[in-house]
Scaffold this motif. Structure first.
Motif, short mmCIF file in Angstrom:
data_model
loop_
_atom_site.label_atom_id
_atom_site.label_comp_id
_atom_site.label_asym_id
_atom_site.label_seq_id
_atom_site.Cartn_x
_atom_site.Cartn_y
_atom_site.Cartn_z
N MET A 106 0.70 -1.25 -0.04
CA MET A 106 -0.05 -0.20 0.10
C MET A 106 0.88 1.28 0.07
SD MET A 106 -3.10 0.99 2.58
CE MET A 106 -2.70 2.05 3.42
N PHE A 107 2.00 1.23 0.95
CA PHE A 107 2.71 2.35 0.73
C PHE A 107 3.61 2.60 -0.42
CE2 PHE A 107 3.63 1.77 5.83
CZ PHE A 107 2.34 2.63 5.79
N PHE A 108 3.90 1.61 -1.10
CA PHE A 108 4.55 1.66 -2.41
C PHE A 108 3.71 2.25 -3.42
CE2 PHE A 108 7.70 -2.12 -1.29
CZ PHE A 108 8.41 -1.19 -0.48
N LEU A 109 2.44 1.86 -3.52
CA LEU A 109 1.50 2.47 -4.19
C LEU A 109 0.81 4.02 -4.22
CD1 LEU A 109 -0.69 -0.49 -4.81
CD2 LEU A 109 0.57 0.45 -6.41
N ILE A 110 1.14 4.43 -3.10
CA ILE A 110 0.82 5.82 -2.77
C ILE A 110 1.09 7.01 -3.84
CG2 ILE A 110 0.94 7.90 -1.23
CD1 ILE A 110 0.16 5.92 1.00
N PRO A 111 2.36 6.94 -4.21
CA PRO A 111 2.58 7.97 -5.19
C PRO A 111 1.78 7.68 -6.56
CG PRO A 111 4.71 7.28 -4.27
CD PRO A 111 3.49 6.23 -3.68
N TRP A 112 1.46 6.47 -6.91
CA TRP A 112 0.75 6.10 -8.26
C TRP A 112 -0.69 6.54 -7.97
CZ3 TRP A 112 -2.99 2.19 -8.79
CH2 TRP A 112 -3.34 2.21 -10.21
N VAL A 113 -1.31 6.41 -6.68
CA VAL A 113 -2.69 6.97 -6.76
C VAL A 113 -2.94 8.33 -6.81
CG1 VAL A 113 -3.87 4.77 -5.69
CG2 VAL A 113 -2.97 6.53 -4.22
N ILE A 114 -1.99 8.94 -6.04
CA ILE A 114 -2.23 10.66 -6.10
C ILE A 114 -2.10 11.27 -7.25
CG2 ILE A 114 -1.25 10.69 -3.64
CD1 ILE A 114 1.07 11.93 -4.97
N SER A 115 -2.61 12.61 -7.57
CA SER A 115 -2.42 12.97 -8.92
C SER A 115 -1.18 13.48 -9.31
CB SER A 115 -3.78 13.96 -8.94
OG SER A 115 -3.31 15.15 -8.29
N VAL A 118 -0.71 17.14 -7.84
CA VAL A 118 -0.24 17.11 -6.47
C VAL A 118 1.15 16.47 -6.11
CG1 VAL A 118 -0.77 16.08 -4.02
CG2 VAL A 118 -2.52 17.01 -5.46
N TRP A 166 9.50 8.05 -9.36
CA TRP A 166 8.77 7.78 -8.18
C TRP A 166 7.33 7.67 -8.12
CZ3 TRP A 166 5.33 11.32 -5.66
CH2 TRP A 166 5.16 11.10 -4.12
N LEU A 169 6.31 4.17 -10.52
CA LEU A 169 6.87 2.79 -9.87
C LEU A 169 5.99 2.01 -9.54
CD1 LEU A 169 9.79 1.94 -9.48
CD2 LEU A 169 9.92 3.05 -7.24
N PHE A 171 3.16 1.13 -10.60
CA PHE A 171 2.28 0.45 -11.51
C PHE A 171 3.20 -0.68 -11.90
CE2 PHE A 171 1.50 -0.15 -16.02
CZ PHE A 171 0.14 -0.48 -16.08
N LEU A 174 3.13 -3.52 -9.42
CA LEU A 174 2.13 -4.26 -9.32
C LEU A 174 1.78 -5.30 -10.36
CD1 LEU A 174 -1.00 -2.29 -8.90
CD2 LEU A 174 -0.19 -4.11 -7.25
N PHE B 28 8.73 6.48 -0.33
CA PHE B 28 7.40 6.66 -1.13
C PHE B 28 6.54 7.58 -0.22
CE2 PHE B 28 9.20 3.21 -3.68
CZ PHE B 28 8.49 3.50 -4.70
N VAL B 29 6.53 7.29 1.05
CA VAL B 29 5.38 7.92 1.73
C VAL B 29 5.90 9.32 2.45
CG1 VAL B 29 4.00 7.50 3.84
CG2 VAL B 29 4.48 5.88 2.46
N ASN B 214 -8.56 13.08 -10.32
CA ASN B 214 -7.38 13.44 -10.40
C ASN B 214 -6.99 14.00 -11.65
OD1 ASN B 214 -6.34 12.37 -7.55
ND2 ASN B 214 -5.60 10.48 -8.74
N PHE B 264 -8.33 4.97 -1.16
CA PHE B 264 -7.19 3.90 -1.31
C PHE B 264 -7.18 3.32 -0.15
CE2 PHE B 264 -2.77 2.95 -1.56
CZ PHE B 264 -2.89 2.03 -2.67
N GLN B 268 -8.22 -0.38 -1.38
CA GLN B 268 -7.08 -0.58 -2.03
C GLN B 268 -7.09 -2.15 -2.81
OE1 GLN B 268 -2.88 -2.53 -1.29
NE2 GLN B 268 -3.82 -2.35 0.59
#
Lengths: 295, 282
Positions: A106-115, A118, A166, A169, A171, A174, B28-29, B214, B264, B268
């Motif tokens: 989930m953490f690794f996917l965060i940059p990919w879900v945000i616009s 942003v 960043w 990544l 995508f 996954l 990432f976070v 987005n 998310f 998820q």
């Protein structure tokens, strides 16, 4: 007696046609219209006239466009390689079952879900170039003097590439994870018995078995990178001095940039982007099983 | 992987893996966390102590500033209208089309599917200029209804592909049984297909929602008046007005981020399933 009409109505088309009409009008027609527009001197509020290929000659002799083409090429190779390479690494880290795996994913996917917008804003703040910017303050702890992340052309090119790696990544990770899961355990076990090391297993078993998913990843990442726009818009807006001007930025600048209004010439750039994207799509459709699968 | 070796070897392997994963997760976070925190930091701390993550006290002045200067609730409302409108309309069209495509074998089916796939894979961005001109011609430029129509059309292809995938898994024998019982095709779609396709539609809906929430590039050329701006376009406008006020910038970004992060975190699995289906199975 069945007439043509009743046969049509009782067939599958009445269900499909509404969606097709929407697609043809809003998505298909613009493709065709853009081809025409690219051969006119179209501007808003003026008569457009046909000028043949002059727009294409103009863009392919414009230093701004050629410069953006050059950076786009570098950008494409670097971001796609970075996303796929690191994506594979992360997928390998998450391979198998262990506690916390879903949380990491989930953490690794965060940059990919945000616009993308942003993402650009976040990194703009990270890159603030005085000593009080986050990254510079961090480097300051190790005695490194402030870096000009975005105002120096060479640095800006790298920074923009870094942010897009960043962002994209997750995508790749996954897809690669999905690919790793399809490899039968017995194969890896017998490799273990033969004494194959981790690297050997990766290159001789895993990667060859994931060939298909790697190519899917490649095509999708290429298309996404080619059409990058908003993150770089926020980060540098193509600057300094056009160093990070991606082709999509150049298209928007020519067509919608301050009082430029060159719809025809912008369309020519759009046609170039369309053509390159189409090549990727055709390769994908021809060489993947996906086009045939659902019969 | 780590299925063999002495306990010590297994332990080192596992902890190395966790170390690497934690380090990667931080990269990432952290920026996301940093901006969320910056949005509620007192002014001084943003500029003076960039390395300090947690604010000494929560200070919502950034949000108050935005609310004073901009119709933030209108922007949020607009974005909800555009996203939810696109979800409902595109999935409605897609469900019908997918039903037609999945339940019948006919000439032109394969061609139709491939054409839809091709349209799906070419981003609308490459046709930004003709789309802009078309919207002006259709009197849909700078309007809420126009934005909903455009977003819906943009999401249909992906919707069709994902729905065909789901519907193909529902046995056709069910349809046949219903036909014998005198059910019309619309009845079958409503009573049999729709309920069974609902889980699939849910993940498609979430995915479509996040995508439209987005979206920036197309909206930025279609929407002009402040009262119609979607949140991302408004964000760009707000930031352009005060580029050096980091607290305001951070607060604006936070307003964009929070809904996406909440959706998310909660859903998820659906998003991931939607993505892998969209990209892989078609």
């Amino acid at each position: 007696m069945e007439t043509r009409l009743t046969r049509f109505i009782s067939g599958p088309w009445p269900f499909i046609v509404p969606a097709l009409i929407a697609l043809v009008v809003m998505r298909g027609f613009p493709f065709i219209w853009q081809l025409w527009l690219s051969m006119t001197d179209m501007r808003l509020g003026a008569e457009a006239s046909f000028i043949g290929l002059r727009n294409f000659r103009a863009i392919f002799t414009s230093t701004a466009f050629l410069g953006s083409l050059g950076y786009t090429a570098i950008f494409l190779v670097a971001t796609v390689a970075g996303q796929m390479g690191f994506g594979l690494c992360l997928a390998l880290i998450l391979e198998g079952d262990f506690r916390g795996r879903d949380l990491y994913r989930m953490f690794f996917l965060i940059p990919w879900v945000i616009s993308g917008l942003v993402a650009g804003i976040l990194w703009q703040l990270m890159f603030v170039e005085t000593g009080t910017g986050f990254l510079n303050a961090l480097l300051g702890l190790f005695g490194v003097s402030p870096v000009r992340w975005l105002s120096n052309p060479a640095n800006a090119r790298l920074s923009v590439i870094g942010v897009y790696i960043w962002k994209g990544l997750g995508f790749s990770m996954l897809l690669m994870s999905g690919g790793l899961k399809t490899i039968p355990d017995e194969l890896l076990e017998s490799a273990d018995i033969d004494g194959a090391g981790a690297l050997r297993k990766l290159f001789s078993i895993k990667l060859p078995m994931m060939k298909e998913i790697v190519s899917v990843n490649l095509i999708f990442a290429l298309i996404a990178s080619l059409n990058s726009y908003e993150t770089v818009l926020v980060l540098t807006n193509g600057g300094p001095g056009g160093a990070t001007s991606l082709i999509a930025l150049e298209m928007f600048r020519v067509a919608f940039g301050e009082s430029r209004n060159q719809m025809g010439r912008g369309s020519a750039i759009g046609v170039v982007m369309f053509a390159v994207t189409l090549v990727f799509v055709v390769i994908y459709v021809r060489y993947s099983r996906f086009g045939k699968e659902s019969t | 992987m780590a299925r063999h070796g002495t306990p010590l070897q297994r332990f080192t392997r596992l902890s190395t893996r966790h170390l690497v994963a934690i380090f990667a997760a931080l990269i990432f976070v952290y920026p996301v966390l940093w901006i969320l925190m910056a949005a509620i930091k007192p002014d001084v701390e943003i500029y003076r102590q960039p390395l300090q993550l947690l604010p000494s006290r929560a200070d919502f002045a950034g949000f108050q500033m935005i609310l004073q200067r901009w119709p933030l609730w209108t922007f949020i409302f607009n974005s909800l209208v555009y996203s939810i409108g696109a979800v409902v309309i595109s999935l409605g069209f897609a469900l019908f089309a997918a039903y037609g495509l999945s339940r019948n074998d006919f000439r032109g089916k394969q061609t139709t599917l491939i054409m839809i796939l091709v349209v799906q894979m070419i981003p609308a961005l490459v046709t930004a200029i003709p789309i802009y001109l078309l919207m002006r011609q259709l009197q849909l430029y700078n309007s809420r209804i126009g934005m909903v129509i455009l977003y819906s059309a943009m999401r249909i292809p992906w919707g069709v592909w994902i729905m065909v995938g789901f519907l193909n898994q529902i046995p056709r024998a069910l349809d046949e049984a219903a036909t014998i019982d005198g059910c019309s095709r619309l009845g079958i779609l409503r009573r049999i297909i729709f309920p069974l396709a609902l889980p699939g539609m849910a993940s498609a809906a979430i995915f479509t929602f996040v995508g439209t929430w987005n979206e920036f590039a197309i909206a930025s050329i279609i929407l002009r008046s402040t009262q119609y701006l979607s949140l991302p376009v408004a964000t760009m406008t707000m930031i352009a007005a005060d580029p050096n006020d980091w607290r305001l910038v951070a607060a604006t970004a936070t307003v964009n981020l929070v809904p996406v992060l909440v959706v998310f975190a909660l859903l998820q699995k659906h998003i991931v399933a939607g993505l892998t289906r969209g990209a892989l199975k078609g």
